[in-house]
Design a protein around this motif. Structure first.
Motif, PDB file in Angstrom:
ATOM      1  N   SER A  19       0.834  -1.201   0.000  1.00  0.00           N
ATOM      2  CA  SER A  19       0.000   0.000   0.000  1.00  0.00           C
ATOM      3  C   SER A  19       0.863   1.241   0.000  1.00  0.00           C
ATOM      4  O   SER A  19       1.950   1.263   0.568  1.00  0.00           O
ATOM      5  N   LEU A  20       0.340   2.267  -0.626  1.00  0.00           N
ATOM      6  CA  LEU A  20       0.981   3.568  -0.652  1.00  0.00           C
ATOM      7  C   LEU A  20       0.004   4.552  -0.023  1.00  0.00           C
ATOM      8  O   LEU A  20      -1.165   4.594  -0.397  1.00  0.00           O
ATOM      9  N   PHE A  21       0.460   5.296   0.952  1.00  0.00           N
ATOM     10  CA  PHE A  21      -0.401   6.282   1.594  1.00  0.00           C
ATOM     11  C   PHE A  21      -0.355   7.580   0.795  1.00  0.00           C
ATOM     12  O   PHE A  21       0.707   8.012   0.347  1.00  0.00           O
ATOM     13  N   VAL A  22      -1.525   8.175   0.634  1.00  0.00           N
ATOM     14  CA  VAL A  22      -1.667   9.407  -0.124  1.00  0.00           C
ATOM     15  C   VAL A  22      -2.194  10.486   0.819  1.00  0.00           C
ATOM     16  O   VAL A  22      -3.251  10.309   1.432  1.00  0.00           O
ATOM     17  N   ASN A  23      -1.449  11.576   0.941  1.00  0.00           N
ATOM     18  CA  ASN A  23      -1.904  12.731   1.722  1.00  0.00           C
ATOM     19  C   ASN A  23      -2.826  13.538   0.820  1.00  0.00           C
ATOM     20  O   ASN A  23      -2.434  13.953  -0.265  1.00  0.00           O
ATOM     21  N   VAL A  24      -4.066  13.734   1.261  1.00  0.00           N
ATOM     22  CA  VAL A  24      -5.098  14.348   0.433  1.00  0.00           C
ATOM     23  C   VAL A  24      -5.499  15.694   1.020  1.00  0.00           C
ATOM     24  O   VAL A  24      -5.660  15.828   2.234  1.00  0.00           O
ATOM     25  N   LEU A  78      -1.147  15.529  -8.489  1.00  0.00           N
ATOM     26  CA  LEU A  78      -0.312  14.668  -7.656  1.00  0.00           C
ATOM     27  C   LEU A  78       1.102  15.233  -7.588  1.00  0.00           C
ATOM     28  O   LEU A  78       1.658  15.661  -8.604  1.00  0.00           O
ATOM     29  N   LYS A  79       1.660  15.230  -6.405  1.00  0.00           N
ATOM     30  CA  LYS A  79       3.045  15.656  -6.232  1.00  0.00           C
ATOM     31  C   LYS A  79       3.806  14.532  -5.550  1.00  0.00           C
ATOM     32  O   LYS A  79       3.591  14.253  -4.373  1.00  0.00           O
ATOM     33  N   PRO A  80       4.688  13.843  -6.291  1.00  0.00           N
ATOM     34  CA  PRO A  80       5.472  12.766  -5.682  1.00  0.00           C
ATOM     35  C   PRO A  80       6.626  13.326  -4.858  1.00  0.00           C
ATOM     36  O   PRO A  80       7.128  14.416  -5.115  1.00  0.00           O
ATOM     37  N   GLY A  81       7.009  12.569  -3.858  1.00  0.00           N
ATOM     38  CA  GLY A  81       8.122  12.964  -3.009  1.00  0.00           C
ATOM     39  C   GLY A  81       8.697  11.737  -2.319  1.00  0.00           C
ATOM     40  O   GLY A  81       8.378  10.599  -2.671  1.00  0.00           O
ATOM     41  N   ALA A  82       9.516  11.971  -1.336  1.00  0.00           N
ATOM     42  CA  ALA A  82      10.126  10.870  -0.579  1.00  0.00           C
ATOM     43  C   ALA A  82      10.383  11.326   0.845  1.00  0.00           C
ATOM     44  O   ALA A  82      10.504  12.515   1.124  1.00  0.00           O
ATOM     45  N   TRP A  83      10.439  10.349   1.739  1.00  0.00           N
ATOM     46  CA  TRP A  83      10.804  10.592   3.118  1.00  0.00           C
ATOM     47  C   TRP A  83      11.688   9.437   3.575  1.00  0.00           C
ATOM     48  O   TRP A  83      11.764   8.403   2.931  1.00  0.00           O
ATOM     49  N   PRO A  95       8.525   6.319  -0.591  1.00  0.00           N
ATOM     50  CA  PRO A  95       7.802   7.292  -1.424  1.00  0.00           C
ATOM     51  C   PRO A  95       6.713   8.001  -0.635  1.00  0.00           C
ATOM     52  O   PRO A  95       6.135   7.439   0.291  1.00  0.00           O
ATOM     53  N   SER A  96       6.453   9.243  -0.994  1.00  0.00           N
ATOM     54  CA  SER A  96       5.326   9.980  -0.438  1.00  0.00           C
ATOM     55  C   SER A  96       4.550  10.577  -1.605  1.00  0.00           C
ATOM     56  O   SER A  96       5.126  10.904  -2.644  1.00  0.00           O
TER      57      SER A  96
END
Length: 136
Positions: free
Chosen positions: A40-45, A71-76, A85-86
């Motif tokens: 699963s990938l969590f999506v901040n909405v 959508l704006k991809p990022g990383a943490w 991935p974020s």
């Protein structure tokens, strides 16, 4: 970098309504979408439009939804030092089964079975052209 995207998933936790410093309401939520590798990938909405905010607030954790937006991809980096991935999504449209479910329930009851003060059917999206790639 931002990308126009359609995300299918489930609401991870109940959405929260907030107010900006300028007094404008918005809604934040976290959704869980399946990634191609079975995880699963969590999506901040975040939603600003009235219809998208109403749709998100009507849902409970675990409800299915489809969201279209930027959508704006990022990383943490996690505690072990692994890059993760974020994904942040500014939602323009939300499609849920909530409105459809309420309509079906209302149409299957005879007039004698319907409560006198039933909750109104909420229609979140009038035009679903965005699902076919058109402009709404």
């Amino acid at each position: 970098m931002s990308i126009e995207a359609l995300i299918l998933g489930k609401l991870h936790q109940k959405a929260e309504q907030r107010t900006s410093k300028s007094g404008k309401p918005f809604v934040t939520a976290k959704a869980r979408a399946a990634s191609g590798d079975g995880e699963s990938l969590f999506v901040n909405v975040i939603a600003f439009s009235e219809s998208a905010c109403a749709a998100l607030l009507a849902l409970e954790a675990g409800d299915s939804l489809a969201m279209a937006g930027t959508l704006k991809p990022g990383a943490w980096v996690d505690r072990e030092g692994n890059a993760r991935p974020s994904v942040d999504l500014v939602v323009a449209k939300v499609l849920t089964v909530y409105g459809l479910k309420k309509k079906r329930e209302a149409s299957t009851q005879s007039p004698e079975q319907q409560p006198l003060e039933s909750a109104p059917v909420v229609e979140f999206e009038q035009d679903h052209a965005w699902l076919a790639g058109g402009d709404a």
